[in-house]
Design a protein around this motif. Structure first.
Motif, PDB file in Angstrom:
ATOM      1  N   GLY A 145      45.838  30.653  34.736  1.00  0.00           N
ATOM      2  CA  GLY A 145      46.391  31.998  34.881  1.00  0.00           C
ATOM      3  C   GLY A 145      45.288  33.024  35.011  1.00  0.00           C
ATOM      4  N   ALA A 146      45.605  34.112  35.695  1.00  0.00           N
ATOM      5  CA  ALA A 146      44.608  35.161  35.930  1.00  0.00           C
ATOM      6  C   ALA A 146      45.223  36.529  35.677  1.00  0.00           C
ATOM      7  N   PHE A 147      44.466  37.363  34.976  1.00  0.00           N
ATOM      8  CA  PHE A 147      44.807  38.774  34.808  1.00  0.00           C
ATOM      9  C   PHE A 147      43.782  39.619  35.543  1.00  0.00           C
ATOM     10  N   VAL A 148      44.264  40.600  36.267  1.00  0.00           N
ATOM     11  CA  VAL A 148      43.389  41.609  36.862  1.00  0.00           C
ATOM     12  C   VAL A 148      43.869  42.959  36.338  1.00  0.00           C
ATOM     13  N   LEU A 149      43.075  43.556  35.463  1.00  0.00           N
ATOM     14  CA  LEU A 149      43.395  44.844  34.863  1.00  0.00           C
ATOM     15  C   LEU A 149      42.533  45.916  35.510  1.00  0.00           C
ATOM     16  N   PHE A 150      42.866  47.174  35.238  1.00  0.00           N
ATOM     17  CA  PHE A 150      42.157  48.261  35.909  1.00  0.00           C
ATOM     18  C   PHE A 150      41.572  49.241  34.898  1.00  0.00           C
ATOM     19  N   THR A 151      40.261  49.401  34.999  1.00  0.00           N
ATOM     20  CA  THR A 151      39.550  50.413  34.231  1.00  0.00           C
ATOM     21  C   THR A 151      39.249  51.569  35.175  1.00  0.00           C
ATOM     22  N   SER A 152      38.290  52.402  34.817  1.00  0.00           N
ATOM     23  CA  SER A 152      37.910  53.546  35.649  1.00  0.00           C
ATOM     24  C   SER A 152      36.499  53.959  35.296  1.00  0.00           C
ATOM     25  N   THR A 153      35.807  54.532  36.255  1.00  0.00           N
ATOM     26  CA  THR A 153      34.496  55.099  35.931  1.00  0.00           C
ATOM     27  C   THR A 153      34.638  56.269  34.970  1.00  0.00           C
ATOM     28  N   LEU A 170      38.630  52.615  28.821  1.00  0.00           N
ATOM     29  CA  LEU A 170      37.564  51.854  28.163  1.00  0.00           C
ATOM     30  C   LEU A 170      38.167  50.839  27.197  1.00  0.00           C
ATOM     31  N   GLY A 171      39.305  51.175  26.599  1.00  0.00           N
ATOM     32  CA  GLY A 171      40.008  50.209  25.763  1.00  0.00           C
ATOM     33  C   GLY A 171      40.436  48.981  26.539  1.00  0.00           C
ATOM     34  N   ILE A 172      40.825  49.177  27.787  1.00  0.00           N
ATOM     35  CA  ILE A 172      41.235  48.056  28.643  1.00  0.00           C
ATOM     36  C   ILE A 172      40.064  47.107  28.879  1.00  0.00           C
ATOM     37  N   VAL A 173      38.862  47.650  28.979  1.00  0.00           N
ATOM     38  CA  VAL A 173      37.677  46.797  29.153  1.00  0.00           C
ATOM     39  C   VAL A 173      37.518  45.868  27.952  1.00  0.00           C
ATOM     40  N   GLY A 174      37.661  46.424  26.752  1.00  0.00           N
ATOM     41  CA  GLY A 174      37.555  45.594  25.559  1.00  0.00           C
ATOM     42  C   GLY A 174      38.660  44.558  25.479  1.00  0.00           C
ATOM     43  N   LEU A 175      39.875  44.959  25.820  1.00  0.00           N
ATOM     44  CA  LEU A 175      41.002  44.031  25.826  1.00  0.00           C
ATOM     45  C   LEU A 175      40.746  42.875  26.778  1.00  0.00           C
ATOM     46  N   ALA A 180      39.486  37.156  28.011  1.00  0.00           N
ATOM     47  CA  ALA A 180      38.647  36.212  28.750  1.00  0.00           C
ATOM     48  C   ALA A 180      37.930  35.249  27.804  1.00  0.00           C
ATOM     49  N   MET A 181      37.401  35.771  26.701  1.00  0.00           N
ATOM     50  CA  MET A 181      36.683  34.914  25.749  1.00  0.00           C
ATOM     51  C   MET A 181      37.622  33.915  25.097  1.00  0.00           C
ATOM     52  N   GLU A 182      38.797  34.406  24.664  1.00  0.00           N
ATOM     53  CA  GLU A 182      39.750  33.525  23.999  1.00  0.00           C
ATOM     54  C   GLU A 182      40.399  32.545  24.975  1.00  0.00           C
ATOM     55  N   GLY A 183      40.467  32.912  26.233  1.00  0.00           N
ATOM     56  CA  GLY A 183      41.134  32.068  27.218  1.00  0.00           C
ATOM     57  C   GLY A 183      40.234  31.098  27.938  1.00  0.00           C
ATOM     58  N   GLU A 184      38.937  31.149  27.682  1.00  0.00           N
ATOM     59  CA  GLU A 184      37.985  30.361  28.463  1.00  0.00           C
ATOM     60  C   GLU A 184      38.324  28.870  28.458  1.00  0.00           C
ATOM     61  N   ARG A 185      38.634  28.325  27.303  1.00  0.00           N
ATOM     62  CA  ARG A 185      38.912  26.884  27.219  1.00  0.00           C
ATOM     63  C   ARG A 185      40.247  26.507  27.840  1.00  0.00           C
ATOM     64  N   LYS A 186      41.111  27.484  28.019  1.00  0.00           N
ATOM     65  CA  LYS A 186      42.435  27.219  28.578  1.00  0.00           C
ATOM     66  C   LYS A 186      42.543  27.668  30.042  1.00  0.00           C
ATOM     67  N   ASN A 187      41.415  28.008  30.641  1.00  0.00           N
ATOM     68  CA  ASN A 187      41.394  28.456  32.037  1.00  0.00           C
ATOM     69  C   ASN A 187      42.264  29.693  32.255  1.00  0.00           C
ATOM     70  N   VAL A 188      42.276  30.576  31.266  1.00  0.00           N
ATOM     71  CA  VAL A 188      42.946  31.864  31.399  1.00  0.00           C
ATOM     72  C   VAL A 188      41.864  32.910  31.636  1.00  0.00           C
ATOM     73  N   ARG A 189      41.897  33.517  32.811  1.00  0.00           N
ATOM     74  CA  ARG A 189      40.842  34.441  33.213  1.00  0.00           C
ATOM     75  C   ARG A 189      41.323  35.874  33.133  1.00  0.00           C
ATOM     76  N   SER A 190      40.393  36.778  32.861  1.00  0.00           N
ATOM     77  CA  SER A 190      40.721  38.201  32.880  1.00  0.00           C
ATOM     78  C   SER A 190      39.499  38.987  33.339  1.00  0.00           C
ATOM     79  N   ASN A 191      39.710  39.846  34.308  1.00  0.00           N
ATOM     80  CA  ASN A 191      38.668  40.727  34.819  1.00  0.00           C
ATOM     81  C   ASN A 191      39.233  42.124  34.990  1.00  0.00           C
ATOM     82  N   VAL A 192      38.338  43.108  35.077  1.00  0.00           N
ATOM     83  CA  VAL A 192      38.788  44.474  35.313  1.00  0.00           C
ATOM     84  C   VAL A 192      38.091  45.044  36.546  1.00  0.00           C
ATOM     85  N   ILE A 193      38.795  45.940  37.205  1.00  0.00           N
ATOM     86  CA  ILE A 193      38.267  46.629  38.385  1.00  0.00           C
ATOM     87  C   ILE A 193      38.272  48.119  38.115  1.00  0.00           C
TER      88      ILE A 193
END
Length: 305
Positions: A145-153, A170-175, A180-193
């Motif tokens: 599974g993949a999450f793509v969340l949105f931050t901002s400059t 900035l809270g979304i970046v931490g989330l 991503a860290m907790e999901g690494e072993r389960k192939n759950v990805r999360s990134n922000v744009i």
């Protein structure tokens, strides 16, 4: 075959701007899409309208793709759970969530009301929690599974008049980082744009001088929502399974990888610190490495590529 062939993707805020372009591109790349959009105003004050989401879903279907619409709010956890169920009931699965849904209520902090603060935090930060929490157990069970969340400059760098938006973004970046860290072993990805794009959010920013007008015009002409959509869709693809926990910026045809907070400098005093020694020794030693107060335009002073 597109990079999302056979995938099912939920896109929030899919009735306009980045969300709309992302939903259209995801379908073009082979995904079945749940297009969510409350259909409200930029400030989130008015009741929703199912029209924008259905219009985009209909456009996808007219082009030969598969899509359904949803007009619930990302601020309502039960409603978001319903979006996940809608994807599963309609298309049999869910593989990715892309969450650009958002509102703005800009105001100088010393004039900001509790309502303006709460509304922005609710949509951006609580909304990001809702869409990730509602889907994460499914993703962990499938180990995909993949999450793509949105931050901002505004959150990463700063912008006057947007304290509520900056705090949420900035809270979304931490989330995203923890998911991503907790999901690494389960192939759950999360990134922000962090997107640079002409959207109704950007169009709402007041132009106070000629320099501001020129900057806004450059954004309108050189930084489009469809360019941001390319990265959002790519991050959901199987070929991007090695990409997680990152912060990307999209500025026209330029993709930026942002640094994440790490120590810059440290100063130690064997006998310990007191307020006077901190003022006289520690702060002067660090001052050359302080981050300046410049806004985004000072970090990206050049025209989009």
């Amino acid at each position: 075959m597109g990079v999302l062939e056979g995938k099912v993707v939920l896109v929030t805020g899919g009735g306009n701007g980045i969300g709309k372009e992302t939903a259209l591109l995801a379908a073009k790349e082979g995904a079945k899409v749940v297009v969510n959009d409350l259909g409200g105003s930029l400030s989130g004050d008015d009741p929703g309208d199912a029209g924008p989401a259905e219009k985009v879903a209909a456009e996808i279907r007219a082009a030969g793709g598969e899509a359904v619409s949803n007009s619930d709010s990302v601020t309502d956890f039960k409603a978001v759970e319903g979006m996940i169920e809608q994807a599963k009931d309609t298309f049999g699965d869910l593989n990715a969530v892309i969450n650009p849904a958002g509102i703005l209520r800009d105001k100088m902090f010393h004039k900001m009301s509790e309502d303006d603060w709460d509304a922005v935090i609710d949509v951006h930060l609580r909304g990001s929690f809702n869409v990730t929490r509602a889907a994460v157990e499914l993703f962990r069970e499938k180990e995909d599974g993949a999450f793509v969340l949105f931050t901002s400059t505004t959150g990463l760098i700063g912008n006057v008049g947007q304290a509520n938006y900056a705090a949420a973004k900035l809270g979304i970046v931490g989330l995203s980082r923890i998911i991503a860290m907790e999901g690494e072993r389960k192939n759950v990805r999360s990134n922000v744009i962090a997107p640079f794009a002409w959207t109704r959010m950007i169009a709402s920013i007041p132009v106070k001088d000629e320099a501001g007008a020129q900057r806004v015009n450059r954004m309108k002409e050189g930084m489009r929502a469809d360019q941001v959509a390319q990265v959002a869709v790519a991050l959901c693809a199987d070929k991007a399974k090695n990409v997680s926990g990152q912060i990307f910026g999209v500025r026209g045809n330029e993709v930026v990888l942002f640094s994440q907070p790490r120590p810059v400098k440290s100063v130690a005093r064997l006998e310990g610190w007191d307020p006077e020694s901190l003022i006289d020794q520690c702060m002067p030693a660090m001052q050359a490495d302080f981050t300046d107060m410049g806004p985004t335009s000072s970090v990206f002073p050049y025209d989009p590529i």
